[in-house]
Design an enzyme around this catalytic site. Sequence first.
Site, mmCIF file in Angstrom:
data_model
loop_
_atom_site.group_PDB
_atom_site.id
_atom_site.type_symbol
_atom_site.label_atom_id
_atom_site.label_comp_id
_atom_site.label_asym_id
_atom_site.label_seq_id
_atom_site.Cartn_x
_atom_site.Cartn_y
_atom_site.Cartn_z
ATOM 1 N N TYR B 21 -108.567 42.627 59.274
ATOM 2 C CA TYR B 21 -108.555 44.061 59.014
ATOM 3 C C TYR B 21 -107.118 44.504 58.778
ATOM 4 O O TYR B 21 -106.201 44.068 59.483
ATOM 5 C CB TYR B 21 -109.091 44.842 60.212
ATOM 6 C CG TYR B 21 -110.538 44.584 60.537
ATOM 7 C CD1 TYR B 21 -111.513 44.609 59.551
ATOM 8 C CD2 TYR B 21 -110.928 44.326 61.837
ATOM 9 C CE1 TYR B 21 -112.844 44.376 59.853
ATOM 10 C CE2 TYR B 21 -112.258 44.095 62.158
ATOM 11 C CZ TYR B 21 -113.214 44.119 61.162
ATOM 12 O OH TYR B 21 -114.518 43.892 61.458
ATOM 13 N N ARG B 201 -108.531 51.135 47.738
ATOM 14 C CA ARG B 201 -108.618 49.863 48.438
ATOM 15 C C ARG B 201 -110.002 49.263 48.176
ATOM 16 O O ARG B 201 -110.895 49.946 47.652
ATOM 17 C CB ARG B 201 -108.403 50.043 49.940
ATOM 18 C CG ARG B 201 -109.539 50.788 50.634
ATOM 19 C CD ARG B 201 -109.252 51.019 52.103
ATOM 20 N NE ARG B 201 -109.283 49.802 52.879
ATOM 21 C CZ ARG B 201 -110.327 49.354 53.563
ATOM 22 N NH1 ARG B 201 -111.466 50.036 53.559
ATOM 23 N NH2 ARG B 201 -110.272 48.244 54.256
ATOM 24 N N GLU B 243 -116.927 47.321 48.193
ATOM 25 C CA GLU B 243 -116.798 48.760 48.002
ATOM 26 C C GLU B 243 -115.396 49.060 47.462
ATOM 27 O O GLU B 243 -114.399 48.686 48.078
ATOM 28 C CB GLU B 243 -116.955 49.498 49.332
ATOM 29 C CG GLU B 243 -118.355 49.420 49.908
ATOM 30 C CD GLU B 243 -118.478 50.207 51.221
ATOM 31 O OE1 GLU B 243 -119.622 50.391 51.655
ATOM 32 O OE2 GLU B 243 -117.449 50.620 51.785
ATOM 33 N N TYR B 294 -119.015 41.861 63.654
ATOM 34 C CA TYR B 294 -119.056 43.241 63.186
ATOM 35 C C TYR B 294 -119.604 43.341 61.767
ATOM 36 O O TYR B 294 -120.323 44.284 61.429
ATOM 37 C CB TYR B 294 -117.674 43.896 63.246
ATOM 38 C CG TYR B 294 -117.753 45.332 62.785
ATOM 39 C CD1 TYR B 294 -118.408 46.280 63.561
ATOM 40 C CD2 TYR B 294 -117.242 45.719 61.548
ATOM 41 C CE1 TYR B 294 -118.553 47.579 63.128
ATOM 42 C CE2 TYR B 294 -117.383 47.027 61.110
ATOM 43 C CZ TYR B 294 -118.029 47.944 61.900
ATOM 44 O OH TYR B 294 -118.190 49.237 61.457
#
Lengths: 152, 318
Positions: B21, B201, B243, B294
């Site tokens: 992340y 992003r 995305e 996750y």
Amino acid sequence: MSGNITLVPGKRHYLFCADEEGIKLLQPLIDVVKDGNISYEIQIVKDNWNPILSSEWLRVQKMGSFLYATAEWNVLKKLKQLAEDAGFSEEEAQYIGYGKEQIKVFCCRCHGISVLEKGQPERNCDHCGLLLEVSDHYSQLRDAFLGYVAKL
Amino acid sequence: MKQSDGLDSFPYPFKEDVYRYSNNSVPMNHPISIEITQSYPEEIELKRELLTAHPERCFQSLRHTIKGQWEILDLVMEHLGTHYPDKFGLDKKGDNWTFTNHLLQEKQSFIFGDESTLPCEPLNYIGRHVQEDLIFMMQRDNDLFLDAGQLCFPANWSLAFDLGMNFKEIHQPIPGFKDEELDERILQFLLKLEPGNPWWRKNWSLMAGNRLDTSLETFDVWGKGRKQVTKENAGEFVHLRVEVQKLFRLPRTGGILFTIHTHLLPLEKLEAKPEWLNQFYQILQELPPYIVEYKGLSLFRGAVLEYLREQVESRKAL
């Protein structure tokens, strides 16, 4: 809401609002305030409690007052709401609950709200029946924790 | 429902062989909030079906967002008319505007700022003409709040639940996000966004199936697909879901428009891009357990790795 009862020193006026069991928990603090000759008031919430009276009592308090509210969880939530509506910030109050706390769970599938005892890990949604795993993801707007699909 | 229009236009999200992340936002060279792809007709049709059948799941707003919603409608319509003039038109005569969608043969005349002249709230209206999901974050008390959104293709989250939350509350379920203070760093980055300087992003996940509408509300239906992945079907069944997320500071209300354009690519298409195939295999192999968990990969990561390993080895053998 905190479970620890600590005296926050240096306030000009202390407010103790509690039900009959809660006032026993607050007694050590009240004794300290009494012994120190510090300004204070007590309001006892009884079975025939009238929230309007508490609301008015909270609204007339001056800046610098510090509130201790201690009651069974369901009553405490109402007290907290009244205090917030009266302008008390998180820094100007301590809320201490006792007994079994109930929480709300938001169903991820149907958005229905179910009520359950805090600490219960799973629960069938009251509305669509889906078995929900209770998470710690909380929405203030919904006043509820998110319930995820417990079993695929 | 949708697969990427092609490998060349697929927004492959990785630059390195290790994924963690991070705030991987970069300034936009071409500041356009939306992109029209070949999938436009079927995606808009699906969006509108979902909005009709599940309005509370797909659109939420707090009343104080109306001004900002108009600002978003203005920005998106301007971008559509400017960058896709053969597909969209925008005619402004003072506050009397006419928006034309040539692709769908639709025309809407309305008075800018007068809600009664549109069939629904401004964000809900303009969202029905673009493939992107549109999220509106408002700024106050040095924080950002999710106060409105049209979300038809969520990656397993609920707009109805997250409405009104601040930035950290929204991201609270992400493991490691708070511990590493990534939430604070990204929030500070977002608070510094300036009008006229948008950023973007890419975010990714793996999807067992090819649904765009992977809402949390329907997880009990599509989540079962995760149990059905095998080494044999992974190439066709499992999709890389990317995305493309864009961030626009709105100059008048000071809020942030967050657009999300979702793309799907079946893993078998990676065969045609050996550098992507190799890199994705490396990334998935190395991915730490908290990210695996996750991203919902625990149930089928093993089968996908077996599939990818076979592909990588068969290429080496050639």
